[in-house]
Write a protein that holds these residues in place. Structure first.
Motif, PDB file in Angstrom:
ATOM      1  N   GLY A 209      38.800  44.972 -48.670  1.00  0.00           N
ATOM      2  CA  GLY A 209      37.720  44.839 -49.643  1.00  0.00           C
ATOM      3  C   GLY A 209      37.755  46.002 -50.605  1.00  0.00           C
ATOM      4  N   GLY A 210      36.738  46.071 -51.443  1.00  0.00           N
ATOM      5  CA  GLY A 210      36.695  47.173 -52.386  1.00  0.00           C
ATOM      6  C   GLY A 210      35.560  47.062 -53.368  1.00  0.00           C
ATOM      7  N   THR A 211      35.621  47.916 -54.375  1.00  0.00           N
ATOM      8  CA  THR A 211      34.574  47.987 -55.388  1.00  0.00           C
ATOM      9  C   THR A 211      35.103  47.519 -56.739  1.00  0.00           C
ATOM     10  OG1 THR A 211      35.179  50.249 -55.948  1.00  0.00           O
ATOM     11  CG2 THR A 211      33.453  49.963 -54.296  1.00  0.00           C
ATOM     12  N   ASN A 212      34.201  47.413 -57.685  1.00  0.00           N
ATOM     13  CA  ASN A 212      34.505  47.161 -59.098  1.00  0.00           C
ATOM     14  C   ASN A 212      35.086  45.787 -59.393  1.00  0.00           C
ATOM     15  OD1 ASN A 212      33.674  49.758 -60.062  1.00  0.00           O
ATOM     16  ND2 ASN A 212      35.545  50.592 -59.178  1.00  0.00           N
ATOM     17  N   TYR A 213      34.835  44.807 -58.542  1.00  0.00           N
ATOM     18  CA  TYR A 213      35.287  43.447 -58.830  1.00  0.00           C
ATOM     19  C   TYR A 213      34.323  42.886 -59.865  1.00  0.00           C
ATOM     20  CZ  TYR A 213      36.967  38.689 -58.089  1.00  0.00           C
ATOM     21  OH  TYR A 213      37.516  37.443 -58.258  1.00  0.00           O
ATOM     22  N   SER A 214      34.713  42.992 -61.124  1.00  0.00           N
ATOM     23  CA  SER A 214      33.809  42.693 -62.228  1.00  0.00           C
ATOM     24  C   SER A 214      34.576  42.062 -63.373  1.00  0.00           C
ATOM     25  CB  SER A 214      33.156  43.998 -62.699  1.00  0.00           C
ATOM     26  OG  SER A 214      32.465  43.815 -63.898  1.00  0.00           O
ATOM     27  N   THR A 215      33.859  41.335 -64.202  1.00  0.00           N
ATOM     28  CA  THR A 215      34.472  40.746 -65.388  1.00  0.00           C
ATOM     29  C   THR A 215      34.252  41.619 -66.611  1.00  0.00           C
ATOM     30  OG1 THR A 215      32.469  39.473 -65.814  1.00  0.00           O
ATOM     31  CG2 THR A 215      34.217  38.395 -64.543  1.00  0.00           C
ATOM     32  N   LEU A 216      33.665  42.785 -66.438  1.00  0.00           N
ATOM     33  CA  LEU A 216      33.392  43.661 -67.570  1.00  0.00           C
ATOM     34  C   LEU A 216      34.664  44.331 -68.070  1.00  0.00           C
ATOM     35  CD1 LEU A 216      30.134  45.376 -66.283  1.00  0.00           C
ATOM     36  CD2 LEU A 216      30.339  43.464 -67.875  1.00  0.00           C
TER      37      LEU A 216
ATOM     38  N   ALA B 119      39.679  53.438 -55.150  1.00  0.00           N
ATOM     39  CA  ALA B 119      40.436  54.464 -55.870  1.00  0.00           C
ATOM     40  C   ALA B 119      40.492  54.086 -57.350  1.00  0.00           C
ATOM     41  CB  ALA B 119      41.824  54.596 -55.256  1.00  0.00           C
ATOM     42  N   ASN B 120      41.558  54.437 -58.016  1.00  0.00           N
ATOM     43  CA  ASN B 120      41.739  54.136 -59.432  1.00  0.00           C
ATOM     44  C   ASN B 120      41.575  52.632 -59.659  1.00  0.00           C
ATOM     45  OD1 ASN B 120      42.788  53.620 -62.002  1.00  0.00           O
ATOM     46  ND2 ASN B 120      44.404  55.140 -61.810  1.00  0.00           N
ATOM     47  N   PRO B 121      40.590  52.218 -60.480  1.00  0.00           N
ATOM     48  CA  PRO B 121      40.322  50.784 -60.652  1.00  0.00           C
ATOM     49  C   PRO B 121      41.122  50.111 -61.759  1.00  0.00           C
ATOM     50  CG  PRO B 121      38.620  52.021 -61.744  1.00  0.00           C
ATOM     51  CD  PRO B 121      39.548  53.035 -61.103  1.00  0.00           C
ATOM     52  N   SER B 122      42.146  50.782 -62.289  1.00  0.00           N
ATOM     53  CA  SER B 122      42.951  50.136 -63.330  1.00  0.00           C
ATOM     54  C   SER B 122      43.764  49.004 -62.703  1.00  0.00           C
ATOM     55  CB  SER B 122      43.882  51.143 -64.004  1.00  0.00           C
ATOM     56  OG  SER B 122      44.906  51.541 -63.123  1.00  0.00           O
ATOM     57  N   TYR B 123      44.116  48.043 -63.515  1.00  0.00           N
ATOM     58  CA  TYR B 123      44.877  46.887 -63.041  1.00  0.00           C
ATOM     59  C   TYR B 123      46.139  47.327 -62.298  1.00  0.00           C
ATOM     60  CZ  TYR B 123      48.090  42.967 -63.157  1.00  0.00           C
ATOM     61  OH  TYR B 123      49.003  42.009 -62.800  1.00  0.00           O
ATOM     62  N   GLY B 124      46.927  48.195 -62.918  1.00  0.00           N
ATOM     63  CA  GLY B 124      48.190  48.619 -62.317  1.00  0.00           C
ATOM     64  C   GLY B 124      48.010  49.323 -60.987  1.00  0.00           C
ATOM     65  N   ALA B 125      47.011  50.196 -60.909  1.00  0.00           N
ATOM     66  CA  ALA B 125      46.780  50.938 -59.665  1.00  0.00           C
ATOM     67  C   ALA B 125      46.304  50.014 -58.547  1.00  0.00           C
ATOM     68  CB  ALA B 125      45.768  52.053 -59.904  1.00  0.00           C
ATOM     69  N   VAL B 126      45.412  49.095 -58.869  1.00  0.00           N
ATOM     70  CA  VAL B 126      44.904  48.171 -57.847  1.00  0.00           C
ATOM     71  C   VAL B 126      46.021  47.257 -57.357  1.00  0.00           C
ATOM     72  CG1 VAL B 126      43.282  46.283 -57.377  1.00  0.00           C
ATOM     73  CG2 VAL B 126      42.539  48.275 -58.708  1.00  0.00           C
TER      74      VAL B 126
ATOM     75  N   LYS C 177      39.270  42.929 -60.828  1.00  0.00           N
ATOM     76  CA  LYS C 177      39.152  41.475 -60.705  1.00  0.00           C
ATOM     77  C   LYS C 177      40.473  40.787 -61.026  1.00  0.00           C
ATOM     78  CE  LYS C 177      36.378  37.492 -62.133  1.00  0.00           C
ATOM     79  NZ  LYS C 177      37.411  36.592 -61.742  1.00  0.00           N
ATOM     80  N   ARG C 178      41.070  41.167 -62.130  1.00  0.00           N
ATOM     81  CA  ARG C 178      42.342  40.551 -62.531  1.00  0.00           C
ATOM     82  C   ARG C 178      43.426  40.799 -61.478  1.00  0.00           C
ATOM     83  NH1 ARG C 178      45.776  42.989 -67.186  1.00  0.00           N
ATOM     84  NH2 ARG C 178      47.742  42.020 -66.686  1.00  0.00           N
ATOM     85  N   ALA C 179      43.525  42.032 -60.996  1.00  0.00           N
ATOM     86  CA  ALA C 179      44.550  42.358 -60.000  1.00  0.00           C
ATOM     87  C   ALA C 179      44.320  41.591 -58.700  1.00  0.00           C
ATOM     88  CB  ALA C 179      44.569  43.863 -59.740  1.00  0.00           C
TER      89      ALA C 179
END
Length: 181
Positions: free
Chosen positions: A155-162, A130-137, A171-173
């Motif tokens: 699990g999920g998507t968008n685990y990235s350092t970009l 879903a929403n990949p922002s830090y707060g949403a995750v 990633k941070r969340a």
């Protein structure tokens, strides 16, 4: 002196296309939840490759006016069209009847409803897309972790350092959440 030459990245041998087989082999007959269904490509893939799984497809299918500035956040009309198209595609696949349920709600609100309405056993699989922002995750992780069945998989998507973590803060969340367990 010379620095060692780093090894080129190696394939992990695992990707979204292998996910259904992994779930079939390791979970078998179980409930799963897909947060952020969108066009439904992953939902269709999982339903085809995890034949014993039952998926709850969680997506409000609405345009988010703040906090989700990404191309996937299409207007309300397009959101509704995506939902109706996926609903029709799934309806036309007779082998999938009874193996999925749409939940048009914000992802963080569903665990409470799940428990109140006693939809079934706790899910053994939860996939955050879903929403990949830090707060949403972070909100999704806090809401869904308590309802994940023992020995379940998340699990999920968008685990990235970009990026700086505002648009894609997965990633941070995840790292902070896991560190706090």
């Amino acid at each position: 002196w010379t620095l060692p030459v780093p090894r080129p990245p190696q394939l992990a041998g695992f990707g979204v296309r292998a996910l259904g087989g992994f779930l079939q082999q390791n979970l078998g007959n179980a409930f799963g939840v897909l947060l952020g269904v969108g066009s439904g490509q992953l939902a269709l893939e999982l339903l085809d490759t995890w034949p014993q799984g039952v998926l709850f497809l969680v997506d409000p299918y609405i345009h988010l006016r703040r906090g989700y500035d990404r191309p996937e956040n299409v207007d309300d009309y397009e959101q509704q069209r995506m939902y109706e198209h996926l609903r029709n595609v799934l309806h036309d696949k007779p082998g999938l009847q009874g193996r999925y349920s749409f939940v048009r709600e914000f992802s963080f609100a569903v665990p409470k409803i799940w428990r109140e309405k006693q939809w079934g056993p706790d899910p053994r699989f939860i996939y955050l897309d879903a929403n990949p922002s830090y707060g949403a995750v972070m909100t999704d992780l806090r809401a869904w972790w308590p309802i994940l069945a023992d020995s379940g998989t998340i699990g999920g998507t968008n685990y990235s350092t970009l990026g700086d973590g505002t648009a894609v803060g997965v990633k941070r969340a995840v790292d902070e959440f896991a560190h706090g367990l």
